[in-house]
Design an enzyme around this catalytic site. Structure first.
Site, PDB file in Angstrom:
ATOM      1  N   CYS A 116       0.834  -1.205   0.000  1.00  0.00           N
ATOM      2  CA  CYS A 116       0.000   0.000   0.000  1.00  0.00           C
ATOM      3  C   CYS A 116       0.869   1.257   0.000  1.00  0.00           C
ATOM      4  CB  CYS A 116      -0.948   0.007   1.186  1.00  0.00           C
ATOM      5  SG  CYS A 116      -0.115  -0.018   2.802  1.00  0.00           S
TER       6      CYS A 116
ATOM      7  N   HIS B 160      -1.880   1.334   7.344  1.00  0.00           N
ATOM      8  CA  HIS B 160      -2.288   1.266   5.944  1.00  0.00           C
ATOM      9  C   HIS B 160      -2.269   2.666   5.348  1.00  0.00           C
ATOM     10  CE1 HIS B 160      -4.254  -0.164   2.350  1.00  0.00           C
ATOM     11  NE2 HIS B 160      -5.273   0.657   2.524  1.00  0.00           N
TER      12      HIS B 160
END
Length: 468
Positions: free
Chosen positions: A53, A419
């Site tokens: 990510c 994230h």
């Protein structure tokens, strides 16, 4: 050794089955409607191949900066002229450009979810040790990309011919003049190696002696992003991007520095040629921006340390705005202060010219004309999409260094796991940049629309601005 290998094979077989199921699911969910989604203004997502990510969020942010994509197009033109397709993909700039063109809607692709792991492979070919299965940082990857592009730029031949080397270095030399001097036609002279990438800027470091006010030569350092620490919060006052920028350029005292000017003055007052030791005084040091880039990346440092020495993440919201004015942070060549001499003795008065006052700095406690990130009523125009903020400035005070927000990278989680997601502008005609733009929220392969209010409420980690 055989048992672990068999176990590893079973592990990869399970992963392969899961990947196949995921691919089938993606086809069922997105396959038939891919082109419809693209026409509605959405962009392709990026496949997460194992904690990637950090890569996906950065690529979405870079693809929303048209100046950077255009620079890559110009830079890679040299490869398309004389390299095969297999040779092209060995270059980071070519691989990066193909991904950014697809994410910015400039290259039609059938897939709604792209795989960007090819970029990591090229970086590994350039001897970067980057794991796809470990938690990485998007800001560190940004430095890896910019430094690798600079290395690639330095490796390029600086001239295309051995004739008229000096003339080729001069930008004003025309192709016709070169042809006449060499008595023959030459291929187009490529100047792409000369141009720095749009994120390249320069910081100035200014040192002034507190005792004699002598200024040392200004030092210049390059940067590709401004890494700003977040000052200590004041109760009842929201933290803004201006607070972080002012903290970045705030002056600091440096003690016990040798001042050549104080040493010289002291030596002139001593007779009989006696030697004198170097005079040490306190200097005032201040950073400013000597060269502002076309694309500005701002990194908000959210890493802090507890009293026990353990890393902590700062979660507080830093207010930022759609438009950013950087004029007050720009370095200007200082004008020498007028001395206490009479007008006849003043050096500026000998030729009839007046001595200019020193550069006026903002007085402490006064409110600047433009507050970057402030949400007061005087700057409420910042909250309306697409508003061009020149109306907030008095006549003849329009900003020279005005930037517009293009993307925001946000990190959710703590210092050990988390994230990355990206808010970015939806790609559109370049001429429509001044019109209200659509914002998107992208989390790996998930893409949805977002409002500007949602973007400005995010806890930013990386801010991408482009000069307008």
């Amino acid at each position: 050794g055989a048992v672990p290998r068999q176990a590893l094979m079973r592990h990869w077989a399970l992963l392969g089955g899961a990947a196949a199921a995921l691919a089938a699911t993606l086809f069922v969910l997105w396959g038939p409607a891919g082109r419809t989604r693209r026409r509605r203004g959405l962009v392709p997502g990026l496949l997460n191949v194992g904690n990637t990510c950090f890569l996906n969020s950065l690529l979405q942010g870079l693809s929303s900066c048209p100046s950077f994509v255009r620079w890559l197009e110009e830079f890679t033109a040299q490869y398309r002229a004389g390299h095969s397709k297999s040779q092209e993909h060995q270059h980071l700039s070519v691989t990066l450009l193909q991904l950014l063109r697809a994410l910015s809607g400039q290259e039609v692709t059938e897939e709604d979810v792209l795989d960007a792991s090819c970029l990591l492979e090229v970086l590994r070919m350039n001897r970067w040790q980057i794991s796809s299965f470990e938690e990485q940082d998007a800001h560190e990857l940004f430095h890896v990309l910019t430094s690798s592009l600079e290395d690639e730029r330095e490796r390029q031949p600086r001239v295309t011919h051995l004739f008229d080397v000096h003339s080729l270095e001069q930008p004003e030399t025309t192709q016709k003049q070169i042809s006449c001097r060499t008595r023959g036609s030459l291929p187009p002279v490529s100047n792409h190696w000369k141009s720095q990438h749009p994120f390249h800027g320069r910081l100035t470091s200014n040192m002034v002696c507190k005792h004699c006010e002598h200024q040392s030569p200004v030092r210049f350092d390059t940067f590709d992003s401004l890494s700003l620490s977040i000052p200590a919060a004041v109760w009842g006052r929201p933290m803004t991007l201006d607070h972080c920028l002012h903290h970045f350029i705030s002056s600091e005292s440096v003690k016990d520095v040798v001042c050549d000017n104080c040493t010289k003055i002291q030596a002139e007052g001593i007779l009989n040629g006696q030697s004198i030791e170097n005079q040490r005084t306190t200097f005032v040091k201040q950073l400013k921006l000597g060269k502002l880039p076309q694309c500005l990346c701002i990194h908000l440092q959210r890493l802090s340390w507890s009293s026990q020495g353990t890393p902590l993440k700062r979660h507080e919201h830093v207010q930022f705005s759609e438009f950013l004015v950087m004029d007050i942070y720009k370095y200007r060549v200082p004008v020498h202060k007028p001395s206490h001499k009479t007008p006849e003795e003043s050096p500026g008065a000998k030729d009839g010219t007046a001595v200019k006052p020193p550069e006026a700095e903002q007085a402490p406690g006064t409110k600047p004309v433009f507050m970057n990130g402030a949400s007061s009523s005087s700057s409420s125009f910042l909250m309306s999409p697409g508003t061009f903020p020149l109306a907030a400035f008095p006549e003849c005070r329009a900003p020279l260094y005005l930037y517009r927000l293009m993307a925001v990278v946000v990190h959710h989680g703590d210092m050990h796991s988390g994230h990355f997601v990206t808010y970015r502008r939806s790609p559109g005609p370049r001429a429509a940049l001044a019109a209200p733009g659509q914002w998107l929220w992208v989390s790996d392969d998930s893409v949805r629309r977002a409002s500007l209010q949602e973007v400005l409420a995010a806890s930013a980690y990386l801010l991408f601005y482009e000069r307008v």
